[in-house]
Design a protein around this motif. Structure first.
Motif, PDB file in Angstrom:
ATOM      1  N   SER A   7      -9.280   8.301  29.738  1.00 58.44           N
ATOM      2  CA  SER A   7      -7.966   8.203  30.358  1.00 58.44           C
ATOM      3  C   SER A   7      -7.970   9.034  31.620  1.00 58.44           C
ATOM      4  O   SER A   7      -8.907   9.812  31.864  1.00 58.44           O
ATOM      5  CB  SER A   7      -6.865   8.683  29.403  1.00 58.44           C
ATOM      6  N   GLY A  10      -6.835   6.311  38.087  1.00 56.51           N
ATOM      7  CA  GLY A  10      -5.691   5.934  38.901  1.00 56.51           C
ATOM      8  C   GLY A  10      -6.094   5.727  40.335  1.00 56.51           C
ATOM      9  O   GLY A  10      -7.289   5.640  40.653  1.00 56.51           O
ATOM     10  N   SER A  11      -5.089   5.666  41.192  1.00 55.17           N
ATOM     11  CA  SER A  11      -5.311   5.468  42.617  1.00 55.17           C
ATOM     12  C   SER A  11      -4.863   6.701  43.374  1.00 55.17           C
ATOM     13  O   SER A  11      -3.755   7.194  43.152  1.00 55.17           O
ATOM     14  CB  SER A  11      -4.522   4.250  43.102  1.00 55.17           C
ATOM     15  N   LEU A  18      -8.351  13.835  40.739  1.00 58.86           N
ATOM     16  CA  LEU A  18      -8.015  13.230  39.462  1.00 58.86           C
ATOM     17  C   LEU A  18      -8.781  13.960  38.379  1.00 58.86           C
ATOM     18  O   LEU A  18      -9.872  14.499  38.635  1.00 58.86           O
ATOM     19  CB  LEU A  18      -8.401  11.743  39.419  1.00 58.86           C
ATOM     20  N   THR A 126     -12.304   3.670  32.645  1.00 60.00           N
ATOM     21  CA  THR A 126     -11.028   3.888  33.331  1.00 60.00           C
ATOM     22  C   THR A 126     -11.276   3.756  34.827  1.00 60.00           C
ATOM     23  O   THR A 126     -12.270   4.261  35.347  1.00 60.00           O
ATOM     24  CB  THR A 126     -10.427   5.262  32.961  1.00 60.00           C
TER      25      THR A 126
END
Length: 132
Positions: A7, A10-11, A18, A126
């Motif tokens: 998990s 993302g962007s 991150l 992910t």
């Protein structure tokens, strides 16, 4: 049954950060090798970082040294990948992998990052996207 769940993807924009998490069930992280790999579209999967949870030894690909940090929390059965100063070239699907063999641990210590074929257990991945 061993399961790994990633998990934290993302962007982000270039220069951002991150933190990815890899949580295991079915076995306890105590003395295992855990690696992070990534695969960008059209490219081979490559090793990014690895950790031997027995003693906390860490290993990194040259492309991420100084920017990424792998760590573990044995109490939470979780391994983290802190990614700082992200670049567009870091865009990829990120996977964590684990193996319980002491042979793999020994190879990790001797060679640094070991190939993906050494790992028996894999998460689903992910996505990390870094825009310029």
């Amino acid at each position: 049954q061993v399961q790994l769940v990633e998990s934290g993807g993302g962007s982000v924009q270039a220069g951002g950060s991150l933190r990815l998490s890899c949580t295991a069930s079915g076995f306890i992280y105590s003395r295992y090798c855990v690696g992070w790999f990534r695969q960008a579209p059209g490219k081979k999967r490559e090793g990014v970082a690895a950790i031997y949870t027995g003693n906390g030894s860490t290993y990194y690909a040259d492309s991420v040294k100084g920017r990424f940090t792998i760590s573990r929390d044995n109490a939470k059965n979780t391994v983290y990948l802190q990614m700082n100063s992200l670049k567009p070239d870091d865009t990829a699907m990120y996977y964590c992998a684990a193996d319980t063999s002491p042979v793999v641990a020994a190879r990790l210590e001797k060679m640094g990052l070991v190939p993906e074929t050494e790992y028996n257990y894999w998460g689903q991945g992910t996505q990390v996207t870094v825009s310029s």
